[in-house]
Design a protein around this motif. Structure first.
Motif, mmCIF file in Angstrom:
data_model
loop_
_atom_site.group_PDB
_atom_site.id
_atom_site.type_symbol
_atom_site.label_atom_id
_atom_site.label_comp_id
_atom_site.label_asym_id
_atom_site.label_seq_id
_atom_site.Cartn_x
_atom_site.Cartn_y
_atom_site.Cartn_z
ATOM 1 N N VAL A 111 0.821 -1.208 0.000
ATOM 2 C CA VAL A 111 0.000 0.000 0.000
ATOM 3 C C VAL A 111 0.860 1.265 0.000
ATOM 4 O O VAL A 111 0.651 2.183 -0.795
ATOM 5 C CB VAL A 111 -0.951 0.007 1.210
ATOM 6 C CG1 VAL A 111 -1.737 1.318 1.263
ATOM 7 C CG2 VAL A 111 -1.919 -1.173 1.135
ATOM 8 N N LEU A 112 1.847 1.324 0.877
ATOM 9 C CA LEU A 112 2.713 2.491 0.966
ATOM 10 C C LEU A 112 3.630 2.588 -0.261
ATOM 11 O O LEU A 112 3.933 1.565 -0.899
ATOM 12 C CB LEU A 112 3.571 2.413 2.223
ATOM 13 C CG LEU A 112 2.846 2.536 3.565
ATOM 14 C CD1 LEU A 112 3.818 2.234 4.696
ATOM 15 C CD2 LEU A 112 2.246 3.916 3.734
ATOM 16 N N PRO A 113 4.099 3.793 -0.593
ATOM 17 C CA PRO A 113 5.130 3.904 -1.632
ATOM 18 C C PRO A 113 6.314 3.014 -1.270
ATOM 19 O O PRO A 113 6.658 2.858 -0.095
ATOM 20 C CB PRO A 113 5.509 5.389 -1.594
ATOM 21 C CG PRO A 113 4.315 6.075 -1.011
ATOM 22 C CD PRO A 113 3.724 5.101 -0.026
ATOM 23 N N GLU A 114 6.934 2.437 -2.255
ATOM 24 C CA GLU A 114 7.976 1.438 -2.005
ATOM 25 C C GLU A 114 9.088 1.970 -1.108
ATOM 26 O O GLU A 114 9.616 1.240 -0.254
ATOM 27 C CB GLU A 114 8.557 0.943 -3.326
ATOM 28 C CG GLU A 114 9.462 -0.252 -3.180
ATOM 29 C CD GLU A 114 9.801 -0.910 -4.491
ATOM 30 O OE1 GLU A 114 10.609 -1.860 -4.480
ATOM 31 O OE2 GLU A 114 9.268 -0.475 -5.532
ATOM 32 N N ASP A 115 9.433 3.241 -1.268
ATOM 33 C CA ASP A 115 10.530 3.769 -0.470
ATOM 34 C C ASP A 115 10.133 4.054 0.980
ATOM 35 O O ASP A 115 10.989 4.397 1.807
ATOM 36 C CB ASP A 115 11.104 5.042 -1.109
ATOM 37 C CG ASP A 115 10.078 6.174 -1.176
ATOM 38 O OD1 ASP A 115 8.873 5.908 -1.002
ATOM 39 O OD2 ASP A 115 10.491 7.325 -1.412
ATOM 40 N N GLN A 116 8.854 3.870 1.294
ATOM 41 C CA GLN A 116 8.379 4.067 2.661
ATOM 42 C C GLN A 116 8.089 2.743 3.375
ATOM 43 O O GLN A 116 7.719 2.742 4.548
ATOM 44 C CB GLN A 116 7.116 4.931 2.656
ATOM 45 C CG GLN A 116 7.337 6.341 2.133
ATOM 46 C CD GLN A 116 8.312 7.137 2.974
ATOM 47 O OE1 GLN A 116 8.260 7.084 4.203
ATOM 48 N NE2 GLN A 116 9.221 7.862 2.332
ATOM 49 N N ARG A 117 8.239 1.639 2.686
ATOM 50 C CA ARG A 117 7.945 0.333 3.284
ATOM 51 C C ARG A 117 9.128 -0.155 4.129
ATOM 52 O O ARG A 117 10.287 0.064 3.769
ATOM 53 C CB ARG A 117 7.641 -0.694 2.194
ATOM 54 C CG ARG A 117 6.441 -0.335 1.333
ATOM 55 C CD ARG A 117 6.292 -1.314 0.182
ATOM 56 N NE ARG A 117 5.405 -0.776 -0.851
ATOM 57 C CZ ARG A 117 5.267 -1.294 -2.064
ATOM 58 N NH1 ARG A 117 5.958 -2.391 -2.395
ATOM 59 N NH2 ARG A 117 4.455 -0.725 -2.940
ATOM 60 N N VAL A 118 8.775 -0.832 5.225
ATOM 61 C CA VAL A 118 9.795 -1.421 6.101
ATOM 62 C C VAL A 118 9.441 -2.904 6.280
ATOM 63 O O VAL A 118 8.762 -3.287 7.240
ATOM 64 C CB VAL A 118 9.840 -0.711 7.468
ATOM 65 C CG1 VAL A 118 10.975 -1.277 8.320
ATOM 66 C CG2 VAL A 118 9.981 0.799 7.291
ATOM 67 N N PRO A 119 9.857 -3.755 5.349
ATOM 68 C CA PRO A 119 9.481 -5.177 5.411
ATOM 69 C C PRO A 119 9.856 -5.852 6.726
ATOM 70 O O PRO A 119 9.157 -6.756 7.192
ATOM 71 C CB PRO A 119 10.243 -5.793 4.232
ATOM 72 C CG PRO A 119 10.450 -4.649 3.282
ATOM 73 C CD PRO A 119 10.655 -3.443 4.156
ATOM 74 N N ALA A 120 10.942 -5.412 7.347
ATOM 75 C CA ALA A 120 11.410 -6.064 8.575
ATOM 76 C C ALA A 120 10.422 -5.928 9.723
ATOM 77 O O ALA A 120 10.487 -6.702 10.689
ATOM 78 C CB ALA A 120 12.758 -5.492 8.985
#
Length: 205
Positions: A111-120
């Motif tokens: 959902v978030l822009p890719e550069d705002q995602r924190v998969p960890a």
């Protein structure tokens, strides 16, 4: 006849299932978040939207479920009663402690822009989710969350357990796993699933 605006595989399913449980007539209108037919009624562009017989549009799945229950006097404790206060507390527990974690994971997945995602962050969310599921199981006092009768929290909890399965969030509680299986075996649940499968996006040129 109600008009339910929304697509499959989101919170719209909760309202479909509730309408099926209550035996209320409805028609469906396919829409994605933020499309014009959604923002016409919901400034935030979120699904679902339920348009009542007099044209009033209701938004937020929890608010819609609560209104349907209150307006029919079914699947809910009486407003103003202590039992209703307990029911509302369970509703908030599910929304805050279970759904909130699933939604956070979804946001950091796509959902978030890719550069705002924190998969960890998902490992922490999975740990907290499992703990909170155990806490919910401890509060169950019968075949349903509130006891002997199905209420609004059951719609929310089951949908969240469906969501958890799809998102690979483990549920270890045997109590909740058995409960989930019972809820999915309900005739109205099956009808809601069939409604989801039959709802196709409109053809585009």
């Amino acid at each position: 006849m109600y008009t339910l605006i929304g697509g499959p595989q989101n919170r719209t399913f909760r309202v479909v299932w509730m309408l099926e449980e209550l035996g209320l007539p409805y028609q469906r209108q396919y829409a994605k978040p933020h499309e014009p037919q959604v923002t016409e009624h919901s400034p935030l562009g979120k699904l679902p939207v339920l348009v009542t017989e007099d044209g009033t549009a209701l938004t937020d799945s929890v608010a819609i479920l609560t209104w349907l229950a209150d307006s029919t006097g079914r699947m809910t404790a009486r407003a103003g009663s202590l039992e209703r206060a307990r029911q509302d507390g369970l509703t908030q527990q599910i929304v805050d402690d279970i759904e909130g974690l699933l939604w956070m994971s979804t946001r950091h997945s796509f959902v978030l822009p890719e550069d705002q995602r924190v998969p960890a962050i998902k490992d922490s969310l999975r740990w907290e989710f499992a703990r909170n599921c155990d806490r919910l199981a401890e509060r169950m006092v019968g075949p349903f969350i509130m006891g002997e009768e199905m209420t609004v929290p059951d719609i929310l909890a089951t949908h969240c357990l469906d969501w958890a399965h799809a998102a690979k969030f483990e549920v270890s509680s045997e109590t909740l796993l058995a409960y989930h299986a019972r809820m999915r075996a309900r005739e109205a649940y099956s009808s809601a699933v069939a409604s989801e499968k039959s709802l196709a996006a409109p053809a585009t040129a």
